[in-house]
Design an enzyme around this catalytic site. Structure first.
Site, PDB file in Angstrom:
ATOM      1  CG  ASP A   9     -41.436  33.816  37.592  1.00  0.00           C
ATOM      2  OD1 ASP A   9     -41.994  34.918  37.611  1.00  0.00           O
ATOM      3  OD2 ASP A   9     -40.429  33.583  36.875  1.00  0.00           O
ATOM      4  CB  SER A  10     -43.876  34.435  33.920  1.00  0.00           C
ATOM      5  OG  SER A  10     -42.552  34.884  34.123  1.00  0.00           O
ATOM      6  CB  CYS A  72     -43.789  36.470  39.359  1.00  0.00           C
ATOM      7  SG  CYS A  72     -44.122  37.415  37.867  1.00  0.00           S
ATOM      8  CD  GLU A 153     -36.765  33.439  30.449  1.00  0.00           C
ATOM      9  OE1 GLU A 153     -36.787  32.428  29.754  1.00  0.00           O
ATOM     10  OE2 GLU A 153     -37.377  33.566  31.522  1.00  0.00           O
ATOM     11  CB  CYS A 185     -37.950  41.752  37.424  1.00  0.00           C
ATOM     12  SG  CYS A 185     -38.076  40.327  36.308  1.00  0.00           S
ATOM     13  CG  HIS A 187     -36.264  36.779  34.794  1.00  0.00           C
ATOM     14  ND1 HIS A 187     -37.582  36.612  35.138  1.00  0.00           N
ATOM     15  CD2 HIS A 187     -36.010  35.889  33.800  1.00  0.00           C
ATOM     16  CE1 HIS A 187     -38.107  35.668  34.363  1.00  0.00           C
ATOM     17  NE2 HIS A 187     -37.167  35.211  33.554  1.00  0.00           N
TER      18      HIS A 187
HETATM   19  N1  DGL Z   1     -39.943  37.237  36.862  1.00  0.00           N
HETATM   20  C1  DGL Z   1     -41.073  38.082  36.565  1.00  0.00           C
HETATM   21  C2  DGL Z   1     -41.179  39.238  37.532  1.00  0.00           C
HETATM   22  O1  DGL Z   1     -40.674  39.182  38.635  1.00  0.00           O
HETATM   23  C3  DGL Z   1     -41.091  38.704  35.191  1.00  0.00           C
HETATM   24  C4  DGL Z   1     -40.853  37.889  34.024  1.00  0.00           C
HETATM   25  C5  DGL Z   1     -41.889  38.079  32.974  1.00  0.00           C
HETATM   26  O2  DGL Z   1     -42.025  39.159  32.379  1.00  0.00           O
HETATM   27  O3  DGL Z   1     -42.573  37.093  32.753  1.00  0.00           O
HETATM   28  O4  DGL Z   1     -41.821  40.217  37.220  1.00  0.00           O
END
Ligand code: DGL
Length: 266
Positions: A9-10, A72, A153, A185, A187
């Site tokens: 992931d990022s 992600c 975050e 997403c 997160h």
């Molecule tokens: N967790 C990432 C996703 O599922 C997004 C986070 C980011 O913008 O880096 O898209």
């Protein structure tokens, strides 16, 4: 069979997926890569996210991963086809979007479904294209909710501020009469309970971490590569390291993890 599963992931959002995999498949060894040096992916161009994803795939392939899970949505929408081609027969690539689309096909024909995600995911229209191909008369409405990733975050969830931001986004005519809301997403599972509460329990909140894990498990069983005994140690790698970052991984993974640093570019 004993080879590890790569998950990336990022940043730490994909740890929600890694944790779901760990719970369902405790014998598998995970190598997690969080590209913290390039976070957030949601605001980056498609080309940039593709370049990061290829570099990460190289790291995971060098460590002998049998499967690469793109944990992600932003990278899944920008780089899945490219990664599949790039890894070829060396590893299976699984994204978080296809398992969700399959789930919608099985459960939401003739229904209206909402989606929230990053700008990269929503503007890519990938979910719309894939849902349309199903021909199941699913009406998909989507909204980019870019404040949610930095909010989460920074540890703002289950409080007044996160409640107000979530309400501001969801209180939108677009979401009138939806049967389900896709958390597009990785997160967002951290604010699942607040979103569930906002809809008063009347809308199904769909979390891709569980759905992707079910899909992965089925793939491992069908391919005969499910690990039958615990053979390795999980590793957690990031492209940039801070102590506060290591501390916040606990919130996403539900247990403390030790981070290693690996630069993607020297
Ligand atoms: N967790 C990432 C996703 O599922 C997004 C986070 C980011 O913008 O880096 O898209």
């Amino acid at each position: 069979m004993n080879s590890p599963i790569g998950v990336f992931d990022s940043g730490i959002g994909g740890l929600t997926v890694a944790h779901a995999i760990k719970s369902a498949l405790p014998n598998e060894t995970l190598i997690y890569f969080g590209d913290t040096a390039h976070l957030p992916y949601g605001d980056k161009s498609e080309a940039a996210v593709q370049a990061y994803s290829i570099k990460i795939a190289d790291v995971l392939l060098n460590k002998g991963c049998k499967v690469i899970v793109i944990a992600c949505n932003s990278a899944s929408s920008a780089a899945y086809e490219l990664l599949k081609e790039y890894t070829g027969k060396k590893a299976k690539v699984i994204n978080v979007i296809d398992p969700m689309v399959k789930y919608l096909e099985e459960h939401y024909a003739n229904k209206k479904v909402g989606l929230i995600g990053t700008k990269r995911t929503v503007t890519s229209n990938v979910y719309h294209k894939k849902v349309k191909q199903l021909r199941k008369n699913i009406e998909l409405v989507s909204l980019a909710t870019p404040l949610l990733v930095p909010m989460i975050e920074e540890g703002f969830f289950n409080n007044k501020i996160s409640h107000e931001i979530i309400e501001k986004y969801l209180n939108n005519k677009l979401f009138d009469n939806i049967s389900a809301l896709v958390l597009g997403c990785t997160h967002y599972p951290l604010v699942n309970s607040q979103i569930t509460k906002y809809f008063g329990g009347e809308v199904d909140i769909l979390d891709s971490s569980e759905i992707t894990t079910t899909y992965l498990k089925q793939y491992l069983i069908e391919s005969g590569i499910l690990n039958l005994e615990k053979t390795g140690e999980d590793r957690f790698i990031v492209s940039d390291y801070t102590e506060s970052f290591e501390a916040s991984t606990k919130i996403f993974f539900k247990e403390k993890v030790k981070l290693e640093k690996h630069l993607l570019w020297d």
